[in-house]
Design an enzyme around this catalytic site. Structure first.
Site, mmCIF file in Angstrom:
data_model
loop_
_atom_site.group_PDB
_atom_site.id
_atom_site.type_symbol
_atom_site.label_atom_id
_atom_site.label_comp_id
_atom_site.label_asym_id
_atom_site.label_seq_id
_atom_site.Cartn_x
_atom_site.Cartn_y
_atom_site.Cartn_z
ATOM 1 N N ASP A 128 28.850 24.137 -37.823
ATOM 2 C CA ASP A 128 29.973 24.817 -37.192
ATOM 3 C C ASP A 128 31.130 25.014 -38.186
ATOM 4 O OD1 ASP A 128 28.612 24.743 -34.794
ATOM 5 O OD2 ASP A 128 29.518 22.831 -34.201
HETATM 6 N N1 URA Z 1 25.832 19.639 -34.210
HETATM 7 C C1 URA Z 1 27.009 20.183 -33.872
HETATM 8 O O1 URA Z 1 27.468 20.040 -32.765
HETATM 9 N N2 URA Z 1 27.673 20.896 -34.807
HETATM 10 C C2 URA Z 1 27.214 21.075 -36.066
HETATM 11 O O2 URA Z 1 27.865 21.728 -36.882
HETATM 12 C C3 URA Z 1 25.974 20.494 -36.391
HETATM 13 C C4 URA Z 1 25.306 19.779 -35.446
#
Ligand code: URA
Length: 237
Positions: free
Chosen positions: A102
């Site tokens: 993310d």
């Molecule tokens: N899980 C998440 O919630 N976000 C990420 O960036 C990676 C794994």
């Protein structure tokens, strides 16, 4: 004859999924005709153009690991024109990030043009563990840890069992290490939310045998050949 997206991925164009999207958005021509999803081609005799450029001979496969800082996307194009991790690297080959982290997540991102390896790292069938260091709001109880371990219900179905260590638990915040083999969209954040804890910080520490090994945020390095071999072995190649 092989599936077009597989041939494209092997030529270093992108992951199989990215190649499927290019086919669907009519960026690919086979012998002068727009390609269709599922089409099979003969790489030796068919002429394949991607964005008007011929699919080259196999580019050398390259592998890099990057320590992603907060505030970057791992896709190459973003509808909000946000910065991409690809802006942090300057490389002669076209490589792309394997899987998503993310915008506000940090840590290990693998960049490669090896489509088959990328596919296997992302596909849950190959069960490659990905480990995250996760700071959450509030004091996580042993009961919540047990629920995360055995699987919680998300809106797209129950999660597979996960490895979960509670590293620190204080009244305002707790620190967990969570290892999952699935990698659904925002999975770790949704798992923590399902047991009542909002994620404050999320750092990917490893993908299978691969670690950052001392890279500072924003830095990257090329993988050593033993690291590539270990990754290959970990996904059955
Ligand atoms: N899980 C998440 O919630 N976000 C990420 O960036 C990676 C794994």
């Amino acid at each position: 004859m092989e599936r077009l997206q597989k041939v494209m991925a092997q030529a270093g164009i992108g992951s199989r999924r990215a190649c499927e999207e290019m086919i669907q958005s009519k960026r690919v021509l086979v012998n002068g005709q727009p390609a269709v999803l599922g089409q099979k081609v003969d790489p030796a005799s068919d002429t394949i153009l991607v964005d008007g450029k011929p699919l080259g001979r196999l580019e050398p496969k390259r592998y890099f690991v990057l320590n992603k800082p907060r505030g970057y996307v791992t896709t190459s194009r973003d509808q909000f024109a946000r910065r991409s991790v690809l802006d942090l690297v300057s490389l002669p080959e076209r490589v792309y990030p394997v899987g998503r982290l993310d915008y506000d997540s940090e840590g290990l991102v693998l960049l490669t043009n090896d489509g088959e390896l990328a596919y296997r790292i992302m596909h849950p069938r190959f069960k490659l563990p990905k480990t995250y260091r996760v700071r959450v709001k509030g004091q996580v109880s042993e009961d919540a840890v047990e629920r995360l371990r055995s699987g919680v219900m998300l809106d797209d179905g129950p999660t597979q069992p996960a490895r979960v260590e509670l590293l620190k638990a204080a009244s305002d915040a707790s620190l967990l290490r969570i290892t999952i083999t699935e990698g659904r969209n925002r999975q770790v954040k949704r798992m923590c939310a399902a047991v009542g804890h909002e994620v404050i910080r999320l750092i990917r520490e490893s993908i299978g045998p691969l670690r950052l090994r001392g890279l500072a945020a924003g830095e990257y390095r090329e993988l050593r050949s033993y690291e590539v071999k270990r990754l290959y072995r970990a996904v059955g190649l």
